[in-house]
Design a protein around this motif. Structure first.
Motif, PDB file in Angstrom:
ATOM      1  N   UNK A  39       0.827  -1.137   0.125  1.00  0.00           N
ATOM      2  CA  UNK A  39      -0.125  -0.114   0.061  1.00  0.00           C
ATOM      3  C   UNK A  39       0.932   1.428   0.093  1.00  0.00           C
ATOM      4  N   UNK A  40       2.043   1.272   0.181  1.00  0.00           N
ATOM      5  CA  UNK A  40       2.876   2.352   0.372  1.00  0.00           C
ATOM      6  C   UNK A  40       3.423   2.532  -0.934  1.00  0.00           C
ATOM      7  N   UNK A  41       3.205   1.744  -1.826  1.00  0.00           N
ATOM      8  CA  UNK A  41       3.857   1.855  -3.287  1.00  0.00           C
ATOM      9  C   UNK A  41       2.938   2.809  -4.072  1.00  0.00           C
ATOM     10  N   UNK A  42       3.159   3.739  -4.845  1.00  0.00           N
ATOM     11  CA  UNK A  42       2.102   4.224  -5.506  1.00  0.00           C
ATOM     12  C   UNK A  42       2.051   3.360  -6.847  1.00  0.00           C
ATOM     13  N   UNK A  43       1.094   3.662  -7.795  1.00  0.00           N
ATOM     14  CA  UNK A  43       0.594   2.835  -8.678  1.00  0.00           C
ATOM     15  C   UNK A  43       1.599   3.280 -10.193  1.00  0.00           C
ATOM     16  N   UNK A  44       1.638   4.574 -10.076  1.00  0.00           N
ATOM     17  CA  UNK A  44       2.513   5.320 -11.073  1.00  0.00           C
ATOM     18  C   UNK A  44       3.304   6.328 -10.751  1.00  0.00           C
ATOM     19  N   UNK A  45       4.370   6.803 -11.191  1.00  0.00           N
ATOM     20  CA  UNK A  45       5.376   7.774 -10.820  1.00  0.00           C
ATOM     21  C   UNK A  45       5.583   8.631 -12.421  1.00  0.00           C
ATOM     22  N   UNK A  46       5.121   9.737 -12.316  1.00  0.00           N
ATOM     23  CA  UNK A  46       5.362  10.499 -13.442  1.00  0.00           C
ATOM     24  C   UNK A  46       5.027   9.923 -14.618  1.00  0.00           C
ATOM     25  N   UNK A  47       3.581   9.387 -14.515  1.00  0.00           N
ATOM     26  CA  UNK A  47       3.168   8.664 -15.673  1.00  0.00           C
ATOM     27  C   UNK A  47       3.750   7.130 -16.182  1.00  0.00           C
ATOM     28  N   UNK A  48       4.787   6.703 -15.272  1.00  0.00           N
ATOM     29  CA  UNK A  48       5.260   5.245 -15.511  1.00  0.00           C
ATOM     30  C   UNK A  48       4.571   4.309 -14.621  1.00  0.00           C
ATOM     31  N   UNK A  49       3.913   3.146 -15.105  1.00  0.00           N
ATOM     32  CA  UNK A  49       3.431   2.501 -14.218  1.00  0.00           C
ATOM     33  C   UNK A  49       4.389   1.802 -13.393  1.00  0.00           C
ATOM     34  N   UNK A  50       3.980   1.402 -12.126  1.00  0.00           N
ATOM     35  CA  UNK A  50       4.739   0.717 -11.014  1.00  0.00           C
ATOM     36  C   UNK A  50       4.126  -0.586 -10.784  1.00  0.00           C
ATOM     37  N   UNK A  51       4.893  -1.798 -10.849  1.00  0.00           N
ATOM     38  CA  UNK A  51       4.378  -3.065 -10.666  1.00  0.00           C
ATOM     39  C   UNK A  51       5.164  -3.501  -9.122  1.00  0.00           C
ATOM     40  N   UNK A  52       4.444  -4.126  -8.188  1.00  0.00           N
ATOM     41  CA  UNK A  52       5.135  -4.765  -7.263  1.00  0.00           C
ATOM     42  C   UNK A  52       5.086  -6.337  -7.374  1.00  0.00           C
ATOM     43  N   UNK A  53       6.255  -6.908  -6.754  1.00  0.00           N
ATOM     44  CA  UNK A  53       6.336  -8.402  -6.615  1.00  0.00           C
ATOM     45  C   UNK A  53       6.793  -8.633  -5.108  1.00  0.00           C
ATOM     46  N   UNK A  54       6.255  -9.551  -4.288  1.00  0.00           N
ATOM     47  CA  UNK A  54       6.809  -9.850  -2.981  1.00  0.00           C
ATOM     48  C   UNK A  54       7.634 -11.305  -3.412  1.00  0.00           C
ATOM     49  N   UNK A  55       9.086 -10.837  -2.958  1.00  0.00           N
ATOM     50  CA  UNK A  55      10.030 -11.686  -3.015  1.00  0.00           C
ATOM     51  C   UNK A  55      10.752 -12.265  -2.011  1.00  0.00           C
ATOM     52  N   UNK A  56      10.240 -11.619  -0.813  1.00  0.00           N
ATOM     53  CA  UNK A  56      10.829 -12.051   0.555  1.00  0.00           C
ATOM     54  C   UNK A  56      12.023 -11.226   0.932  1.00  0.00           C
ATOM     55  N   UNK A  57      12.533 -11.445   2.000  1.00  0.00           N
ATOM     56  CA  UNK A  57      13.656 -10.665   2.318  1.00  0.00           C
ATOM     57  C   UNK A  57      14.907 -11.245   1.609  1.00  0.00           C
ATOM     58  N   UNK A  58      15.783  -9.997   1.451  1.00  0.00           N
ATOM     59  CA  UNK A  58      17.193 -10.215   0.510  1.00  0.00           C
ATOM     60  C   UNK A  58      18.299 -10.610   1.725  1.00  0.00           C
ATOM     61  N   UNK A  59      18.826 -11.846   1.488  1.00  0.00           N
ATOM     62  CA  UNK A  59      20.184 -11.733   2.609  1.00  0.00           C
ATOM     63  C   UNK A  59      21.484 -12.030   1.653  1.00  0.00           C
ATOM     64  N   UNK A  60      22.368 -11.710   2.144  1.00  0.00           N
ATOM     65  CA  UNK A  60      23.795 -12.045   1.572  1.00  0.00           C
ATOM     66  C   UNK A  60      24.139 -13.425   1.484  1.00  0.00           C
ATOM     67  N   UNK A  61      24.785 -14.173   0.604  1.00  0.00           N
ATOM     68  CA  UNK A  61      24.970 -15.371   0.628  1.00  0.00           C
ATOM     69  C   UNK A  61      26.230 -15.729   1.275  1.00  0.00           C
TER      70      UNK A  61
END
Length: 71
Positions: free
Chosen positions: A49-71
């Protein structure tokens, strides 16, 4: 249709807006249909909900990928 230059400019704006948000783990560009979109990778769906649907007319898409951790 959004060209790459417009998407890059919008990405900078979005990165500044979302910097420090612990739910956002990555921001990028992707080709979709006949243009570019911004992609926002999330640690979990609660950040969406904190991510806008577009920025300056550019569409924004979200994807849940989980926490990123170093290898």
């Amino acid at each position: 249709m959004t060209d790459r230059a417009a998407a890059r400019a919008a990405k900078s704006t979005l990165a500044e807006r979302l910097s420090g948000d612990p739910g956002v783990v990555g921001i990028g560009l992707a080709r979709r249909d006949s243009g570019y979109v911004l992609t926002v990778n999330l640690a979990d769906a609660t950040a969406a909900p904190r991510v806008p649907g577009d920025v300056d007319g550019v569409r924004v898409v979200t994807e849940v990928i989980g926490t990123v951790r170093p290898l």
